[in-house]
Design a protein around this motif. Structure first.
Motif, PDB file in Angstrom:
ATOM      1  N   ILE A   1    -115.146  13.001 -44.197  1.00 27.13           N
ATOM      2  CA  ILE A   1    -114.097  14.012 -44.051  1.00 27.13           C
ATOM      3  C   ILE A   1    -112.990  13.562 -43.109  1.00 27.13           C
ATOM      4  CG2 ILE A   1    -115.509  16.000 -44.728  1.00 27.13           C
ATOM      5  CD1 ILE A   1    -115.868  16.617 -41.736  1.00 27.13           C
ATOM      6  N   GLU A   2    -113.235  12.511 -42.315  1.00 25.02           N
ATOM      7  CA  GLU A   2    -112.171  12.004 -41.429  1.00 25.02           C
ATOM      8  C   GLU A   2    -111.160  11.183 -42.219  1.00 25.02           C
ATOM      9  OE1 GLU A   2    -111.744  13.008 -38.436  1.00 25.02           O
ATOM     10  OE2 GLU A   2    -113.629  14.131 -38.446  1.00 25.02           O
TER      11      GLU A   2
ATOM     12  N   VAL B   1    -114.440   8.962 -50.588  1.00 25.53           N
ATOM     13  CA  VAL B   1    -115.779   9.148 -51.147  1.00 25.53           C
ATOM     14  C   VAL B   1    -116.613   7.957 -50.707  1.00 25.53           C
ATOM     15  CG1 VAL B   1    -117.134   9.360 -53.266  1.00 25.53           C
ATOM     16  CG2 VAL B   1    -114.852  10.380 -53.140  1.00 25.53           C
ATOM     17  N   MET B   2    -117.737   8.247 -50.070  1.00 22.46           N
ATOM     18  CA  MET B   2    -118.559   7.159 -49.523  1.00 22.46           C
ATOM     19  C   MET B   2    -119.575   6.704 -50.548  1.00 22.46           C
ATOM     20  SD  MET B   2    -119.115   9.024 -45.928  1.00 22.46           S
ATOM     21  CE  MET B   2    -120.512   8.076 -45.362  1.00 22.46           C
ATOM     22  N   ARG B   3    -119.613   5.389 -50.761  1.00 20.75           N
ATOM     23  CA  ARG B   3    -120.579   4.844 -51.714  1.00 20.75           C
ATOM     24  C   ARG B   3    -121.777   4.310 -50.938  1.00 20.75           C
ATOM     25  NH1 ARG B   3    -119.059   1.379 -56.359  1.00 20.75           N
ATOM     26  NH2 ARG B   3    -119.472  -0.243 -54.865  1.00 20.75           N
ATOM     27  N   SER B   4    -122.596   5.200 -50.480  1.00 19.76           N
ATOM     28  CA  SER B   4    -123.753   4.706 -49.739  1.00 19.76           C
ATOM     29  C   SER B   4    -125.029   5.160 -50.436  1.00 19.76           C
ATOM     30  CB  SER B   4    -123.735   5.220 -48.307  1.00 19.76           C
ATOM     31  OG  SER B   4    -123.764   6.619 -48.316  1.00 19.76           O
TER      32      SER B   4
END
Ligand SMILES: Cc1cc2nc3c(=O)[nH]c(=O)nc-3n(C[C@H](O)[C@H](O)[C@H](O)COP(=O)(O)O)c2cc1C
Length: 344
Positions: free
Chosen positions: A207-208, A212-215
């Motif tokens: 959100i910072e 979209v995080m691909r983890s």
């Protein structure tokens, strides 16, 4: 102690199998898995997109999270070492089948029933003792009905089955409106095993940065509950063998899955954290537990907690949900808890 088990027509020396994952990318690791007692190895997947030379999807499982597992650093290859071409896959499969005595199951990952499925035959010719078909599919098209989606699963399984004589397992997600019916349709179409369940990749948001995080997160033991439920429900109702995948981090999860009715229990996350010796540890600890409890074989334990065996089969379904809620309200003073909550 008789630890042998039958799985998709194969006789395995014990029920512990290395599920599809990056460890099988190197022959040395496959040998280490065998040395530590794994009864079979499912190789990492070859994707439909790879066979069709659609490079966009190639790095899906392999790049995700690779540098996140510090524990795994010693035995995970660098991504640049990993050659994902179909030719190299067959080469590794051939070498692995010759190098070890345990069955090597090749993994095909795709959703259409077109040309690429012929690759299953090449996998068989390269020495695969079986094929695991991973239908990793998230239907996002509006107006595509559930029955169309189900038919696609049946079609792709039938297309693979038509090309090989080795057994074919199908690895599925749990998201069907009637999973029992889906399983029955696939059972009729000749599935030799169900691998339950695919752990779908779920993206997160930063959100910072607004990205979209691909983890990829590794599993935890409490994630066994959904596959445990469905294995317990399907046991004795389908001809296909049942493989449990997700959340196996120690002997307790293995024993629970076997009691639910699994023929084999698979692990990847725990092996990434602990290394191949995970299998030796779990095998020793579960054998010890079984001896203490007076079991003489894995077969004796299998299905003892399935819906077919428990005194109260409603324990698996809606009846139990209602009882659980009733019990919760009886034993929990909700009014007092609510009173303690501060209003916004
Ligand atoms: C890093 C990583 C790579 C994976 N690669 C594959 C794959 O190539 N094919 C596949 O069917 N499943 C793949 N999986 C899923 C595992 O086979 C397994 O089903 C899932 O991780 C749940 O089991 P676990 O709780 O023991 O990790 C992968 C999992 C991880 C963590």
């Amino acid at each position: 102690m008789d630890m042998t088990t039958r799985y998709m027509g194969l006789t395995l020396k014990n029920p512990l199998v290395a599920s599809a994952g990056p460890l099988s990318e190197h022959l040395d690791n496959i040998r280490r898995l065998e040395d530590n007692g794994a009864a079979a190895v499912v190789m990492f997947s070859l994707f439909e997109e790879q066979i069709r030379h659609d490079t966009a999807a190639l790095d899906f499982f392999f790049n995700l999270g690779r540098d996140r597992f510090a524990e795994a650093a010693s035995y995970l290859p660098e991504i640049q070492d990993y050659d994902v071409g179909p030719g190299q896959y067959l080469d590794l499969l051939r070498k692995a089948s010759e190098a070890v005595d345990i069955p090597i199951i090749a993994s095909l990952n795709g959703i259409s029933e077109h040309g690429w499925v012929t690759f299953a035959k090449e996998m068989q010719d390269a020495g695969a003792s079986g094929i695991e078909l991973n239908v990793y599919y998230i239907p996002t098209e509006p107006f595509r009905s559930g029955s169309e989606v189900e038919q696609q699963y049946v079609n792709v399984l039938s297309a693979v089955k038509a090309r090989v004589t080795v057994p074919v397992a199908i690895k599925l997600g749990p998201y069907f409106s009637s999973f029992a019916d889906m399983a029955s349709q696939l059972d009729e179409a000749g599935a030799d095993a169900f691998v339950l369940f695919n752990r779908f990749y779920q993206p997160d948001f930063d959100i910072e940065t607004g990205t979209v995080m691909r983890s990829l997160t590794l599993s935890r033991p409490d994630e066994i509950r959904l596959p445990l439920l469905w294995i317990a429900l399907l046991y004795g109702r389908v001809s296909a063998s049942l493989a449990a995948t997700t959340g196996v981090h120690g002997p307790i999860e293995v024993i629970k899955y076997l009691m639910a009715g699994a023929n084999v229990v698979m692990s990847t996350s725990a092996v990434l954290q602990e290394g191949p010796s995970f299998f030796a540890r779990v095998l020793a600890e579960m054998t010890d537990w079984m001896e203490k409890k007076g079991y003489t074989s894995v077969d004796q334990m299998r299905g003892s907690m399935s819906q077919a065996s428990v005194i109260d089969p409603t324990a698996f379904v809606r009846g139990n949900y209602i009882k659980t809620l009733e019990n919760y309200t009886k034993t929990t003073d909700i009014t007092a808890r609510l009173a303690r909550l501060k209003p916004y």
